[in-house]
Design a protein around this motif. Structure first.
Motif, PDB file in Angstrom:
ATOM      1  N   ALA A 409       0.848  -1.203   0.000  1.00  0.00           N
ATOM      2  CA  ALA A 409       0.000   0.000   0.000  1.00  0.00           C
ATOM      3  C   ALA A 409       0.880   1.247   0.000  1.00  0.00           C
ATOM      4  O   ALA A 409       0.631   2.208  -0.746  1.00  0.00           O
ATOM      5  CB  ALA A 409      -0.923  -0.013   1.216  1.00  0.00           C
ATOM      6  N   GLU A 410       1.919   1.224   0.825  1.00  0.00           N
ATOM      7  CA  GLU A 410       2.818   2.392   0.905  1.00  0.00           C
ATOM      8  C   GLU A 410       3.499   2.652  -0.436  1.00  0.00           C
ATOM      9  O   GLU A 410       3.566   3.799  -0.897  1.00  0.00           O
ATOM     10  CB  GLU A 410       3.893   2.144   1.978  1.00  0.00           C
ATOM     11  CG  GLU A 410       3.350   2.209   3.396  1.00  0.00           C
ATOM     12  CD  GLU A 410       4.428   1.902   4.423  1.00  0.00           C
ATOM     13  OE1 GLU A 410       5.095   0.865   4.296  1.00  0.00           O
ATOM     14  OE2 GLU A 410       4.600   2.706   5.350  1.00  0.00           O
ATOM     15  N   ILE A 411       3.989   1.583  -1.050  1.00  0.00           N
ATOM     16  CA  ILE A 411       4.693   1.743  -2.331  1.00  0.00           C
ATOM     17  C   ILE A 411       3.727   2.255  -3.400  1.00  0.00           C
ATOM     18  O   ILE A 411       4.078   3.115  -4.213  1.00  0.00           O
ATOM     19  CB  ILE A 411       5.365   0.416  -2.742  1.00  0.00           C
ATOM     20  CG1 ILE A 411       6.518   0.107  -1.786  1.00  0.00           C
ATOM     21  CG2 ILE A 411       5.876   0.487  -4.183  1.00  0.00           C
ATOM     22  CD1 ILE A 411       7.135  -1.258  -1.949  1.00  0.00           C
ATOM     23  N   SER A 412       2.515   1.744  -3.386  1.00  0.00           N
ATOM     24  CA  SER A 412       1.523   2.216  -4.364  1.00  0.00           C
ATOM     25  C   SER A 412       1.274   3.707  -4.174  1.00  0.00           C
ATOM     26  O   SER A 412       1.154   4.457  -5.145  1.00  0.00           O
ATOM     27  CB  SER A 412       0.209   1.444  -4.204  1.00  0.00           C
ATOM     28  OG  SER A 412       0.433   0.078  -4.389  1.00  0.00           O
ATOM     29  N   LEU A 413       1.212   4.149  -2.915  1.00  0.00           N
ATOM     30  CA  LEU A 413       1.013   5.580  -2.653  1.00  0.00           C
ATOM     31  C   LEU A 413       2.210   6.397  -3.134  1.00  0.00           C
ATOM     32  O   LEU A 413       2.047   7.444  -3.757  1.00  0.00           O
ATOM     33  CB  LEU A 413       0.805   5.817  -1.149  1.00  0.00           C
ATOM     34  CG  LEU A 413      -0.524   5.334  -0.578  1.00  0.00           C
ATOM     35  CD1 LEU A 413      -0.531   5.480   0.931  1.00  0.00           C
ATOM     36  CD2 LEU A 413      -1.682   6.112  -1.195  1.00  0.00           C
ATOM     37  N   GLY A 416       2.125   6.853  -6.675  1.00  0.00           N
ATOM     38  CA  GLY A 416       0.949   7.575  -7.160  1.00  0.00           C
ATOM     39  C   GLY A 416      -0.160   6.681  -7.666  1.00  0.00           C
ATOM     40  O   GLY A 416      -1.070   7.127  -8.359  1.00  0.00           O
ATOM     41  N   LYS A 417      -0.099   5.400  -7.327  1.00  0.00           N
ATOM     42  CA  LYS A 417      -1.148   4.466  -7.749  1.00  0.00           C
ATOM     43  C   LYS A 417      -2.211   4.399  -6.646  1.00  0.00           C
ATOM     44  O   LYS A 417      -2.233   3.463  -5.826  1.00  0.00           O
ATOM     45  CB  LYS A 417      -0.562   3.070  -7.996  1.00  0.00           C
ATOM     46  CG  LYS A 417       0.658   3.061  -8.905  1.00  0.00           C
ATOM     47  CD  LYS A 417       0.243   3.204 -10.340  1.00  0.00           C
ATOM     48  CE  LYS A 417       1.443   3.097 -11.250  1.00  0.00           C
ATOM     49  NZ  LYS A 417       1.173   3.479 -12.614  1.00  0.00           N
ATOM     50  N   ILE A 418      -3.023   5.403  -6.607  1.00  0.00           N
ATOM     51  CA  ILE A 418      -3.953   5.570  -5.493  1.00  0.00           C
ATOM     52  C   ILE A 418      -5.010   4.458  -5.460  1.00  0.00           C
ATOM     53  O   ILE A 418      -5.344   3.939  -4.396  1.00  0.00           O
ATOM     54  CB  ILE A 418      -4.641   6.960  -5.574  1.00  0.00           C
ATOM     55  CG1 ILE A 418      -3.586   8.077  -5.575  1.00  0.00           C
ATOM     56  CG2 ILE A 418      -5.618   7.154  -4.426  1.00  0.00           C
ATOM     57  CD1 ILE A 418      -2.716   8.152  -4.354  1.00  0.00           C
ATOM     58  N   GLU A 419      -5.514   4.076  -6.638  1.00  0.00           N
ATOM     59  CA  GLU A 419      -6.584   3.063  -6.669  1.00  0.00           C
ATOM     60  C   GLU A 419      -6.119   1.745  -6.060  1.00  0.00           C
ATOM     61  O   GLU A 419      -6.834   1.122  -5.284  1.00  0.00           O
ATOM     62  CB  GLU A 419      -7.072   2.810  -8.099  1.00  0.00           C
ATOM     63  CG  GLU A 419      -7.810   3.956  -8.731  1.00  0.00           C
ATOM     64  CD  GLU A 419      -6.880   4.930  -9.426  1.00  0.00           C
ATOM     65  OE1 GLU A 419      -5.641   4.749  -9.333  1.00  0.00           O
ATOM     66  OE2 GLU A 419      -7.377   5.883 -10.046  1.00  0.00           O
ATOM     67  N   ILE A 420      -4.916   1.359  -6.444  1.00  0.00           N
ATOM     68  CA  ILE A 420      -4.441   0.068  -5.942  1.00  0.00           C
ATOM     69  C   ILE A 420      -4.077   0.177  -4.455  1.00  0.00           C
ATOM     70  O   ILE A 420      -4.294  -0.756  -3.675  1.00  0.00           O
ATOM     71  CB  ILE A 420      -3.272  -0.464  -6.814  1.00  0.00           C
ATOM     72  CG1 ILE A 420      -3.055  -1.950  -6.565  1.00  0.00           C
ATOM     73  CG2 ILE A 420      -1.983   0.273  -6.647  1.00  0.00           C
ATOM     74  CD1 ILE A 420      -4.166  -2.805  -7.024  1.00  0.00           C
ATOM     75  N   TYR A 424      -5.627  -2.157  -1.171  1.00  0.00           N
ATOM     76  CA  TYR A 424      -4.920  -2.794  -0.055  1.00  0.00           C
ATOM     77  C   TYR A 424      -5.371  -2.200   1.281  1.00  0.00           C
ATOM     78  O   TYR A 424      -5.528  -2.921   2.269  1.00  0.00           O
ATOM     79  CB  TYR A 424      -3.407  -2.621  -0.221  1.00  0.00           C
ATOM     80  CG  TYR A 424      -2.837  -3.329  -1.436  1.00  0.00           C
ATOM     81  CD1 TYR A 424      -3.226  -4.620  -1.765  1.00  0.00           C
ATOM     82  CD2 TYR A 424      -1.922  -2.709  -2.268  1.00  0.00           C
ATOM     83  CE1 TYR A 424      -2.714  -5.271  -2.876  1.00  0.00           C
ATOM     84  CE2 TYR A 424      -1.394  -3.351  -3.390  1.00  0.00           C
ATOM     85  CZ  TYR A 424      -1.804  -4.626  -3.689  1.00  0.00           C
ATOM     86  OH  TYR A 424      -1.304  -5.268  -4.782  1.00  0.00           O
ATOM     87  N   LEU A 425      -5.568  -0.888   1.292  1.00  0.00           N
ATOM     88  CA  LEU A 425      -5.960  -0.236   2.548  1.00  0.00           C
ATOM     89  C   LEU A 425      -7.340  -0.683   3.001  1.00  0.00           C
ATOM     90  O   LEU A 425      -7.583  -0.911   4.183  1.00  0.00           O
ATOM     91  CB  LEU A 425      -5.912   1.290   2.385  1.00  0.00           C
ATOM     92  CG  LEU A 425      -4.509   1.871   2.200  1.00  0.00           C
ATOM     93  CD1 LEU A 425      -4.575   3.326   1.759  1.00  0.00           C
ATOM     94  CD2 LEU A 425      -3.712   1.759   3.492  1.00  0.00           C
ATOM     95  N   ARG A 439      -7.093   3.267   8.090  1.00  0.00           N
ATOM     96  CA  ARG A 439      -8.135   4.308   8.113  1.00  0.00           C
ATOM     97  C   ARG A 439      -7.502   5.694   8.031  1.00  0.00           C
ATOM     98  O   ARG A 439      -7.941   6.548   7.253  1.00  0.00           O
ATOM     99  CB  ARG A 439      -8.964   4.172   9.403  1.00  0.00           C
ATOM    100  CG  ARG A 439     -10.229   5.026   9.399  1.00  0.00           C
ATOM    101  CD  ARG A 439     -10.944   4.948  10.722  1.00  0.00           C
ATOM    102  NE  ARG A 439     -10.101   5.400  11.821  1.00  0.00           N
ATOM    103  CZ  ARG A 439     -10.145   4.907  13.063  1.00  0.00           C
ATOM    104  NH1 ARG A 439     -10.970   3.930  13.358  1.00  0.00           N
ATOM    105  NH2 ARG A 439      -9.352   5.368  14.004  1.00  0.00           N
ATOM    106  N   ASN A 440      -6.435   5.884   8.824  1.00  0.00           N
ATOM    107  CA  ASN A 440      -5.751   7.183   8.781  1.00  0.00           C
ATOM    108  C   ASN A 440      -5.185   7.461   7.400  1.00  0.00           C
ATOM    109  O   ASN A 440      -5.257   8.590   6.903  1.00  0.00           O
ATOM    110  CB  ASN A 440      -4.617   7.218   9.811  1.00  0.00           C
ATOM    111  CG  ASN A 440      -5.158   7.229  11.226  1.00  0.00           C
ATOM    112  OD1 ASN A 440      -6.347   7.513  11.435  1.00  0.00           O
ATOM    113  ND2 ASN A 440      -4.334   6.888  12.186  1.00  0.00           N
ATOM    114  N   THR A 441      -4.625   6.422   6.784  1.00  0.00           N
ATOM    115  CA  THR A 441      -4.036   6.614   5.455  1.00  0.00           C
ATOM    116  C   THR A 441      -5.117   6.948   4.433  1.00  0.00           C
ATOM    117  O   THR A 441      -4.917   7.806   3.567  1.00  0.00           O
ATOM    118  CB  THR A 441      -3.248   5.353   5.043  1.00  0.00           C
ATOM    119  OG1 THR A 441      -2.356   5.015   6.100  1.00  0.00           O
ATOM    120  CG2 THR A 441      -2.455   5.584   3.775  1.00  0.00           C
ATOM    121  N   LEU A 442      -6.253   6.266   4.536  1.00  0.00           N
ATOM    122  CA  LEU A 442      -7.354   6.585   3.617  1.00  0.00           C
ATOM    123  C   LEU A 442      -7.821   8.035   3.816  1.00  0.00           C
ATOM    124  O   LEU A 442      -8.180   8.719   2.857  1.00  0.00           O
ATOM    125  CB  LEU A 442      -8.519   5.612   3.831  1.00  0.00           C
ATOM    126  CG  LEU A 442      -8.328   4.224   3.201  1.00  0.00           C
ATOM    127  CD1 LEU A 442      -9.359   3.233   3.722  1.00  0.00           C
ATOM    128  CD2 LEU A 442      -8.387   4.291   1.683  1.00  0.00           C
TER     129      LEU A 442
END
Lengths: 591, 492
Positions: A409-413, A416-420, A424-425, A439-442
Motif C-alpha cells: 500500500a505504501e509503495i503504491s502511494l 501515485g497508484k492511489i486506486e491500488i 490494499y488499505l 483508516r488514517n491513510t485513507l
C-alpha cells in the motif's frame, strides 16, 4: 471428613499453583527469549474479518482450527499477547490432561505428568514452521475425550465416539484418529463394559470411519488436496508438502501416556516415582532447550528491527553478537548507512562480499521482506514492491502477509497508484491491528495530505527517474543512476561507495568519493581514508604526497600493515588489522 | 391477543424505521454506481446486475421497468443493490430485444430524497454461452501461491473449481484452451516438478510431454483446430525484466519462439520452416473457423533484452490443409507493425469468419503489463480496422475471447485499479457494432472485487460445464508414469 476436605482443598490449591507456575514459565519463555518468533508468525499471515476469508480458511478438514489459529496469531504483533495466548493454551491442555489422569485414577505426584503433552507442544512451537493450529487441534481432541469419559451409557458413548470422529475431522483435521484410538483404549482399559465381540465391532467401525473420512473428502466432496494431506492434516505445518514424523510421535504419546502413567502409578514395585518424574522433567527441559533456536531468534530480531526502522537497536544487536549471515550483514549495513556510520564502521564487521549490501533476489519468504526493505530505503520502490509481492506469494501455506500488504500500500502511494493503494488499505480495514493505520491513510488520501507523511515523501523524492532494467549484474550502474537522479539520496551515495569498496573497485570509489563531502564536512571517514591510502600506494605514489587529509595515526597503521604484509603475507599475522579496509582488500575473496 | 401485540410491535418498528423526507430533489446526472452498468447491453440469461451506489445514504430505492413488460422494486438499507434472481430472470426473458429502465433514488443522511436520471440496460436478442472459464492468479512476477482454473455459470454467481494447484502443491496450472468454447476438447498445462500438458478429446484425457527434441520448449499458447484433429502451440523461450520507474513493473519477452501444430491421433508435431524461422519470432497461433488458415504473430528477431522496445509483432497468416496437415508456402501480413508502429498479440478470429480481434501495444507481446494496450477488430471481408473505442480504456485491455455464436466478446481489463485484471463482456452485432461492455456480475460486486487478490487470466467462453476428472489428472501427474512423448516432428 473435614480432614479429607482440607486435603482435597490443599491438593486443588497445589494443582492450581502448579498450573500457574507452569503457565508463567511458558509466558516468560516466549515473551523474553522467543518474542521474535512470535512477530515472525504474525507477519506471515493476514487474518481478515471477512466472509471470504472465513470461507477460504474453513474449506478443508481442520479449517476451523486453522481459522482460530490465524485469529489468535494476529495478536502476536505484541509479543506479550502472543506469549500469553500460547501459555493459556498450553495450560488449558495441561488441565484437560490432568482431568483425564484423575478420571483414570492417577493422583498425587503422578498428576504432575499431566504437563507432558503441553511440554511436547511447547517443544514443537519452538520451531516456527509449526502453526498454532496443531495445538488448537490437540485441545479440541482432548476436550472431546473429556466428554467421552463422562458418558455413562455405553450405547450413547459409542454413538458419541463415532459422531465425534466426523466432527473432529471437520473441525481439527488429521488429528481425528487419535480420538478414535483413545476411545478404544478407554473402552478396553477403563470402562470394560463392552463384550469382546462388541469391542471388536467398535474397533472395526471406528477404523473404517477413520479410513473413510479422507476418502470421502477426496472422492465425493472433491476437495482439491492430495489424499495424503487429507490424511495427515492441513494447516498444522507451514510447508504443505512436508509432514514431520514427530507430529505422529507426539499424537501417539498424547494418546498413550495417560494409560502408561495409570499403570505406573498402580504398580507396587515402583517406589521411586519422584525420581522418575524428576528425570522425566529434566529430560523435557533438555528437549525444550534443544528446540530453542537461538540463531533463528537472532535472525528474526534483525528482521523485526528492520521492519520498524530501529537502526540503533540493529547496531547495538550487531555489537552484542556479530552478524553471521549475508542478510544480517545487509541489515546492519543499511543501519550504518541510515545512521551515517557506514564510512567509519563498516569494516569493523566481517564483510564478505558486495551482496552484503544489496542481496540478490530470493524466493525464500523468510528473507524476501528484509531484502525488499533494503531496496525501499534506497528509493528503489519498484524492486521493493517486486520482492514484497514475491515474498508474500512464496509463503508456503498460501497465506497473505500483513507486513507485505502494508508495504505494498505504501509503495503504491509513493508511486501515485492511489486506486491500488486503496484496494490494499480497504482490505487492511478488515483487520484488528492494521485498521487504524489504514483508516488514517485513507483519510490522508481523501484530504490530499499524503505529503505530510515524511517517510513516504522522503522515498518519493529519491525514487529513480531514469528508466533502466534491473538485473543482479548491474548494481554499480543502478546505484550510480540513483545518485545521478537524486544527488541528495545519501543512502544510495553511501551504498555506491561501499559497493565499490566491497567490490575492490578502487576506480569507482575514488571517482564517487566527492559525493560524501556534503555529509562529512571537514573530514573523511576512517574506512574511506584507509581506501584512499591503499589507492594512492597501489598507483605507486609515495604516502607523503597523498592529497587528502589522512590522520597520522592511520598512516602509521597503514605503514605497519604494508611492512608486515610485505614480510609475510600471512593472514594470521595481520589479524590486528582485521577491522581495516586493507585487510578486506588483501584477504577476502569476493564470492 | 398475542397476534395483536406482535402486530403492534411490528407496526411501531415499521413506522419508526420510515424516514421523514423533508424534501425531494432531482439529479440531472446518472447515479454513481459500481460497476458501471449504465447503458450496457446484456444477454437475456445473465445473472442479476447487482451494483453498489457510491453515495452515503440511509436507504436506496431502485425500480427497474421493462420496456415491454414487468418491473422490479427494491428498497435497500445498504449501498449494495441485490436484485432478486428469479424476478430478474423473468424480466430479462420478457424484455428480450427491448430495454430496462433503472430508476435510482436515495434518501440522504439529512432526509432528502434524491432521484437520479434513469438509465437503461439493453437486453440483447442474441443468446450467450453457458459460462466462462478462467484462471485466478495473483498478478505477481515469477512466484505463485495459490491459483486455479475455475468456471462461472453466467446465469448465476456460481463459481466451480476445475483444478487448483493445491492438488499438486507448488505447481502452476495455465493456458487452458477449448475448441470454439466446447470444453470436451481441452488443453491445459501443469508446470512444475510434475509438469505436463493435459489433453482432453471427448471423454479421455492424456498427459503429454510436448517438449520434443529440437523444440525450444514445451507447448505454450494453444489453439484448437475446429475439427478437433489438431491443436496449434507456440513454443517460447521467455524471460522477464523488471522496470525501476513507477509506471511499469515487468517486461516479459521472448528470446526465441516458433509455432507447431500437434496431431493427437498420430502423436506428431507438424511445422513449417516458415513458422520456425531463425530470423523471426512466431507466436500466438489461431486457426480460422474453416480450419484452412493459421493466424499468428511474427516479429523480426532482435537482440534481446537490449532491443526489447524494438520488438514489434505483425499479424500474419499461413495456409493450412487439415487433410494432410501441410502448410502453405507463403506468409501473408494482415496488420503490419511497421505501418502503425504497434505490436500485435492474441489474434482471435470470430467463429462466423467475419472478424479477427487482436491486442495492440507499443512493443513486445505480453500486453497485460502494457498500460497502453488496447483491443482492435479487423474486418476480414474489407480489411478495415475498428479501434473499438466502446470497449478500450486508458488502462490495459489484453486477452479476449469470442462466444460460440460470435455475438459476444469478453476481454480482460485493468481499468478498475490498474493492476488486478477483471473480465468485461460486450455484445457485437452482425455489422460489427460493439455495445458498452459490462463487468462480470457478482452478488456483492464492490465487496467481491475489493477483496479479490487474484487477477482473471485467460478467460474463455464455454458452451457447457467442464467435465474433467481432476482426481485422475492429479493421480497421473503425481505418478512416476512417463508422460506421452511426441513421436516425430515433421516439417511440411
Amino acid at each position: 471428613m473435614r480432614i479429607c476436605k482440607e486435603i482435597s482443598k490443599r491438593n486443588k490449591c497445589l494443582s492450581a499453583g502448579f498450573s500457574l507456575l507452569f503457565g508463567l514459565c511458558i509466558f516468560l519463555f516466549f515473551a523474553s527469549l522467543y518474542p521474535n518468533h512470535l512477530f515472525y508468525q504474525e507477519q506471515n499471515q493476514l487474518f481478515l474479518f471477512t466472509a471470504g476469508y472465513l470461507f477460504e480458511r474453513t474449506s478443508f478438514p481442520g479449517g476451523v482450527c486453522a481459522y482460530m489459529s490465524s485469529f489468535l496469531l494476529q495478536f502476536y504483533i505484541y509479543s506479550r499477547l502472543g506469549a500469553l495466548i500460547i501459555s493459556l493454551l498450553l495450560v488449558l491442555l495441561h488441565r484437560i490432561n490432568l482431568y483425564t489422569l484423575h478420571k483414570l485414577g492417577v493422583a498425587g505426584i503422578y498428576s504432575a505428568v499431566s504437563i507432558v503433552p503441553s511440554l511436547l507442544y511447547w517443544m514443537l512451537l519452538c520451531d516456527e514452521t509449526y502453526l498454532l493450529s496443531i495445538l488448537i487441534a490437540q485441545i479440541f481432541a482432548a476436550a472431546f475425550m473429556i466428554i467421552y469419559f463422562n458418558i455413562s451409557n455405553t450405547t450413547v458413548r459409542i454413538m458419541y465416539a463415532l459422531c465425534t470422529l466426523i466432527i473432529l475431522y471437520v473441525l481439527a483435521g488429521g488429528i481425528y484418529w487419535t480420538f478414535g484410538a483413545f476411545a478404544i483404549l478407554v473402552e478396553v482399559l477403563y470402562f470394560r463394559q463392552l463384550s469382546k465381540r462388541k469391542c471388536a465391532l467398535f474397533f472395526i467401525v471406528s477404523t473404517m470411519l477413520i479410513i473413510a473420512l479422507p476418502l470421502i473428502s477426496k472422492y465425493i466432496l472433491m476437495m482439491p488436496y492430495p489424499l495424503r494431506q487429507l490424511w495427515r492434516g492441513i494447516g498444522y505445518y507451514r510447508y504443505t508438502t512436508a509432514f514431520p514424523s514427530i507430529i505422529f510421535a507426539v499424537w501417539s504419546i498424547v494418546v498413550c501416556f495417560p494409560f502408561l502413567i495409570r499403570y505406573l502409578s498402580k504398580s507396587p514395585q515402583n517406589k521411586s516415582a519422584v525420581s522418575t518424574i524428576l528425570i522425566g522433567g529434566v529430560t523435557f527441559i533438555i528437549l525444550i532447550y534443544a528446540s530453542f533456536d537461538k540463531t533463528k531468534e537472532r535472525e528474526m530480531e534483525y528482521d523485526y528491527n528492520l521492519r520498524y526502522n530501529l537502526w540503533n537497536r540493529i547496531i547495538k544487536l550487531s555489537q552484542e553478537s556479530s552478524p553471521v549471515n549475508p542478510i544480517e550483514m545487509a541489515i546492519v549495513n543499511l543501519s550504518l548507512a541510515q545512521t551515517g556510520k557506514m564510512g567509519d564502521k563498516m569494516f569493523q564487521y566481517s564483510q564478505n562480499n558486495p551482496e552484503a549490501l544489496l542481496p540478490p533476489f530470493s524466493e525464500d519468504f523468510n528473507i524476501a521482506f528484509a531484502i525488499a526493505d533494503i531496496y525501499y530505503h534506497l528509493g528503489m520502490v519498484n524492486i521493493s514492491q517486486h520482492l514484497t509481492f514475491e515474498g508474500m506469494e512464496a509463503i508456503p501455506d498460501t497465506q497473505k502477509s500483513g507486513r507485505a500488504m502494508k508495504r505494498l500500500a505504501e509503495i503504491s502511494l509513493i508511486n501515485g497508484k492511489i486506486e491500488i493503494a486503496c484496494k490494499y488499505l480497504k482490505l487492511l480495514q478488515h483487520t484488528i491491528f492494521y485498521r487504524v493505520w489504514s483508516r488514517n491513510t485513507l483519510e490522508y488520501i481523501r484530504d490530499n495530505k499524503l505529503s505530510s507523511e515524511t517517510e513516504w515523501e522522503k522515498i518519493r523524492t529519491i525514487k529513480p527517474e531514469t528508466e533502466f532494467i534491473f538485473s543482479g549484474n548491474n548494481k554499480t550502474v543502478i546505484l550510480q543512476s540513483l545518485v545521478n537522479d537524486h544527488p541528495d539520496n545519501r543512502i544510495a551515495s553511501e551504498y555506491l561507495i561501499a559497493y565499490a569498496l566491497l567490490n575492490k573497485d578502487i576506480y569507482t570509489f575514488t571517482r564517487s568519493l566527492s559525493l560524501m563531502e556534503k555529509w562529512y564536512s571537514n573530514r573523511i571517514p576512517v574506512h574511506y581514508q584507509e581506501a584512499l591510502l591503499l589507492a594512492w600506494t597501489l598507483d605507486g605514489n609515495a604516502i607523503d604526497n597523498i592529497p587528502f587529509t589522512i590522520s597520522g595515526e592511520l598512516t602509521q597503521k597503514f605503514n605497519n600493515f604494508i611492512k608486515t604484509y610485505n614480510q609475510n603475507p600471512d593472514r594470521a599475522l595481520l589479524n590486528a588489522f582485521s577491522n581495516t579496509y586493507w585487510h578486506y582488500y588483501y584477504f577476502k575473496a569476493i564470492k | 391477543m398475542k397476534q395483536i401485540i406482535l402486530s403492534l410491535i411490528l407496526g411501531i418498528v415499521f413506522v419508526s424505521c420510515k424516514h421523514k423526507i423533508v424534501s425531494t430533489e432531482t439529479d440531472e446526472d446518472y447515479p454513481h454506481i459500481f460497476p458501471d452498468y449504465i447503458g450496457v447491453t446484456v444477454p437475456s440469461t445473465l445473472a442479476p446486475l447487482n451494483f453498489d451506489i457510491n453515495e452515503d445514504c440511509q436507504s436506496t430505492t431502485v425500480k427497474i421497468y421493462g420496456s415491454k413488460t414487468g418491473e422490479i422494486n427494491i428498497i435497500a438499507r445498504k449501498k449494495t443493490i441485490q436484485i432478486p434472481a428469479k424476478k430478474w430472470e423473468k424480466l430479462l426473458e420478457k424484455n428480450k430485444g427491448g430495454n430496462l429502465s433503472v430508476v435510482v433514488s436515495v434518501i440522504t443522511d439529512n432526509n432528502i430524497e434524491r432521484k437520479y436520471k434513469p438509465f437503461s440496460i439493453y437486453v440483447s436478442n442474441y443468446p450467450i454461452d453457458y459460462g466462462i472459464a478462467y484462471r485466478l492468479i495473483a498478478p505477481g512476477y515469477s512466484i505463485y501461491g495459490k491459483m486455479g482454473i475455475y468456471e462461472r455459470d453466467l446465469s448465476s454467481f456460481k463459481q466451480k473449481t476445475i483444478f487448483e494447484n493445491t492438488q499438486i502443491p507448488y505447481s502452476c496450472v495455465n493456458c487452458h484452451s477449448f475448441n470454439q468454447g466446447n470444453p470436451s476438447y481441452l488443453s491445459m498445462h501443469i508446470r512444475g516438478a510434475h509438469g505436463g500438458t493435459v489433453l482432453k478429446t471427448g471423454n479421455d484425457f492424456e498427459l503429454l510431454d510436448t517438449k520434443a527434441d529440437g523444440i525450444l520448449s514445451a507447448g505454450v499458447y494453444p489453439y484448437w483446430h475446429p475439427s478437433g484433429k489438431y491443436i496449434a502451440y507456440s513454443v517460447n523461450d521467455t524471460e522477464q525484466l523488471f522496470h525501476t520507474v513507477s509506471d511499469k513493473r515487468i517486461e516479459v519477452y521472448d528470446k526465441a519462439s516458433d509455432i507447431y501444430v500437434y496431431c493427437p491421433k498420430t502423436n506428431e508435431m507438424l511445422t513449417s520452416p516458415l513458422l520456425k524461422s531463425d530470423e523471426y519470432f512466431e507466436t500466438f497461433p489461431a486457426f480460422s473457423p474453416d480450419g484452412k488458415t493459421l493466424f499468428f504473430c511474427s516479429a523480426a528477431k532482435k537482440n534481446m533484452p537490449f532491443k526489447y522496445k524494438d520488438l514489434k509483432y505483425s499479424l500474419c497468416s499461413i495456409g493450412f490443409n487439415p487433410d494432410d496437415g501441410s502448410f502453405g508456402n507463403r506468409i501473408d501480413t494482415l496488420f503490419s507493425s511497421h505501418s502503425c508502429n504497434k505490436s500485435v498479440s492474441f489474434p482471435r478470429p470470430s467463429f462466423d469468419g467475419k472478424y479477427l480481434m487482436f491486442t495492440v501495444s507499443d512493443y513486445g507481446n505480453f500486453s497485460i503489463w502494457h498500460k497502453e494496450s488496447d483491443i482492435r477488430l479487423l474486418d476480414l471481408q474489407n480489411n478495415t480496422i475498428n479501434e473499438l473505442s466502446e470497449i478500450n480504456s486508458d488502462d490495459s485491455e489484453s486477452y479476449h475471447s469470442w462466444s460460440s455464436n460470435s455475438r459476444w466478446v469478453l476481454f480482460t481489463s485493468r481499468r478498475i485499479d490498474g493492476l488486478y485484471t477483471r473480465v468485461y463482456i460486450a455484445g457485437i452485432d452482425e455489422d460489427g457494432n460493439v455495445s458498452k461492455p459490462f463487468l462480470l456480475p457478482q452478488n456483492n460486486p464492490a465487496q467481491y472485487y475489493d477483496e479479490l487478490l487474484f487477477s482473471y487470466n485467460v478467460p474463455e467462453f464455454i458452451t457447457k460445464s467442464i467435465d474433467i476428472n481432476a482426481v485422475g489428472i492429479e493421480k497421473k501427474v503425481l505418478s512416476k508414469e512417463q508422460r506421452k512423448k511426441i513421436k516425430t516432428i515433421i516439417n511440411n
